[in-house]
Design a protein around this motif. Structure first.
Motif, PDB file in Angstrom:
ATOM      1  N   SER A  52       0.805  -1.222   0.000  1.00 29.49           N
ATOM      2  CA  SER A  52       0.000   0.000   0.000  1.00 29.49           C
ATOM      3  C   SER A  52       0.842   1.279   0.000  1.00 29.49           C
ATOM      4  O   SER A  52       0.314   2.363   0.166  1.00 29.49           O
ATOM      5  N   LEU A  53       2.183   1.159  -0.152  1.00 26.33           N
ATOM      6  CA  LEU A  53       3.012   2.361  -0.255  1.00 26.33           C
ATOM      7  C   LEU A  53       2.546   3.193  -1.450  1.00 26.33           C
ATOM      8  O   LEU A  53       2.377   2.686  -2.563  1.00 26.33           O
ATOM      9  N   ASN A  54       2.307   4.482  -1.207  1.00 26.64           N
ATOM     10  CA  ASN A  54       1.785   5.291  -2.316  1.00 26.64           C
ATOM     11  C   ASN A  54       2.889   5.590  -3.339  1.00 26.64           C
ATOM     12  O   ASN A  54       4.082   5.445  -3.078  1.00 26.64           O
ATOM     13  N   THR A  56       4.054   8.321  -4.618  1.00 25.14           N
ATOM     14  CA  THR A  56       4.998   9.403  -4.316  1.00 25.14           C
ATOM     15  C   THR A  56       6.133   8.893  -3.440  1.00 25.14           C
ATOM     16  O   THR A  56       7.311   9.139  -3.697  1.00 25.14           O
ATOM     17  N   ASP A  57       5.781   8.189  -2.385  1.00 27.14           N
ATOM     18  CA  ASP A  57       6.804   7.663  -1.492  1.00 27.14           C
ATOM     19  C   ASP A  57       7.680   6.646  -2.199  1.00 27.14           C
ATOM     20  O   ASP A  57       8.894   6.592  -1.992  1.00 27.14           O
ATOM     21  N   SER A  58       7.087   5.811  -3.033  1.00 28.97           N
ATOM     22  CA  SER A  58       7.848   4.773  -3.724  1.00 28.97           C
ATOM     23  C   SER A  58       8.840   5.351  -4.719  1.00 28.97           C
ATOM     24  O   SER A  58       9.781   4.673  -5.124  1.00 28.97           O
ATOM     25  N   ALA A  59       8.646   6.590  -5.096  1.00 26.47           N
ATOM     26  CA  ALA A  59       9.563   7.206  -6.057  1.00 26.47           C
ATOM     27  C   ALA A  59      10.892   7.561  -5.419  1.00 26.47           C
ATOM     28  O   ALA A  59      11.877   7.808  -6.124  1.00 26.47           O
ATOM     29  N   TYR A  60      10.952   7.600  -4.093  1.00 24.97           N
ATOM     30  CA  TYR A  60      12.185   7.948  -3.397  1.00 24.97           C
ATOM     31  C   TYR A  60      12.739   6.727  -2.673  1.00 24.97           C
ATOM     32  O   TYR A  60      12.084   5.697  -2.520  1.00 24.97           O
ATOM     33  N   THR A  61      13.969   6.880  -2.207  1.00 20.21           N
ATOM     34  CA  THR A  61      14.579   5.818  -1.413  1.00 20.21           C
ATOM     35  C   THR A  61      13.926   5.780  -0.037  1.00 20.21           C
ATOM     36  O   THR A  61      13.725   6.812   0.599  1.00 20.21           O
TER      37      THR A  61
END
Length: 379
Positions: A52-54, A56-61
């Motif tokens: 469920s990581l969104n 936006t967050d998944s785009a970063y480390t």
């Protein structure tokens, strides 16, 4: 002069805030993770599952930090599902700090912080970068006698399944307090003593508890506390609310209060297995019981305050006064010594121990009369 004024200004700005609540960051059993954003900014978030990581967050480390639990205690504000799934501070950079729930006695956070428990052992604070006019909030850490989700019944003298009313601790606490689940243990070389006290007889000061009536104070590792729950429908009155304080004290306390001796440590009883008898955890009574509910086969008029010692290595025989009248025995309510009336022999609390006996099967235990086992040294 300027230095002194600057110091006083800092003291004034960074004052401790009392009687205020502290927010809990996110729901229990979430996964806390750290996000490394643009321009070296770091933030934190919680998710129910990794899937469920969104976007936006998944785009970063990101770094996964662990599974969260909700702190329980006085002065805590949980997540309101109406407004969102987290209580994280709203800022570009969130600071992170933590202390051990097992060893620390207090934790200081800034007013815009939220807290959570990580991996069952760390109390974590997340906060925005402090400003000079931010206030500090002191959070205490204290031992709870009953397990989480249990309250202590004044009439039955044991824990029972009911979520505690932490608001009743307002009678003795001035700041938020985190309760650690049933972590209090008293070693064999100490004495277990309990006190039933009203709020006015208890003072929490300098990370210690002071029992004014008994002129004794204890540090965190030496006590646990429970509010006494009576009639669930009765109104809360700070002036008459009672608490039970379970303490671990030095052996010299037995010079001033009577002390009896259990054969097994607190929470264990004798279990019969074939031809052996050994101390084992009482699975059918895993919750904390007050020592005032302790049953003995011998007569014992329990005084208002007495101590319990544990452990004694010596030959054992069983006293069964219900079956054999010459095995009737009395435990003194003034010295803690044991008298066997048929022989008129007296044993001090360093010469005997008593313990409940559980038969080999649960069915046997359920339908049998449980007596006390008395151990005496060879003469």
């Amino acid at each position: 002069m300027c230095v002194k004024l600057a110091f006083l200004y800092l003291v004034f700005c960074y004052v401790f805030r009392n009687i205020n609540s502290v927010k809990i960051c996110c729901n229990p059993q979430s996964i806390l993770y750290k996000i490394y954003g643009p321009n070296n900014l770091t933030t934190y978030n919680c998710t129910d599952t990794l899937e469920s990581l969104n976007e936006t967050d998944s785009a970063y480390t990101i770094d996964l930090l662990g599974t969260t639990e909700t702190p329980q205690g006085y002065g805590l504000v949980e997540i309101n599902d109406t407004f969102g799934l987290t209580n994280f501070p709203q800022c570009a950079h969130i600071g992170y700090s933590n202390v051990s729930l097992l060893t620390e006695i207090s934790f200081t956070v800034f007013a815009n912080s939220c807290i959570l428990i990580l991996d069952s052992k760390s109390l974590v604070s997340l906060t925005c970068q402090a400003k000079k006019d931010d206030m500090l909030q002191s959070i205490g850490i204290i031992n709870k006698c009953c397990p989480h989700g249990y309250s202590f019944g004044a009439d039955i003298k044991k824990c029972y399944l009911r979520y505690p009313d932490y608001n009743k601790y307002s009678a003795i606490f001035d700041n938020p307090m985190i309760f650690v689940d049933n972590s209090f243990k008293c070693p064999k070389n100490k004495v277990l003593v309990e006190y039933v006290l009203t709020a006015e007889a208890i003072v929490i000061q300098n990370e210690r508890i002071l029992l004014k009536e008994h002129k004794k104070s204890f540090q965190r590792s030496e006590f646990c506390i429970e509010v006494l729950t009576k009639n669930e429908n009765s109104q809360f009155d700070k002036n008459i609310q009672q608490f039970i304080v379970r303490t671990c004290q030095q052996l010299k306390i037995c010079d001033s209060v009577p002390c009896v001796r259990k054969c097994c440590v607190d929470g264990e009883i004798y279990a019969k297995r074939n031809l052996t008898t050994a101390c084992t955890r009482d699975e059918n009574n895993f919750q904390y019981h007050s020592i005032y509910s302790m049953n003995t086969s011998g007569a014992f008029a329990k005084p208002s305050v007495f101590g319990v010692l544990t452990g004694l290595e010596c030959p054992k025989f069983r006293l069964d006064p219900e079956s054999f009248s010459d095995e009737f025995h009395v435990i003194s309510s003034t010295t803690g010594s044991l008298l066997i009336t048929s022989t008129n022999k007296i044993y001090s609390n360093s010469q005997y121990c008593i313990e409940s006996i559980r038969n080999s099967s649960f069915a046997d235990q359920k339908h049998s009369c449980i007596h006390s086992c008395v151990s005496t040294p060879k003469l």
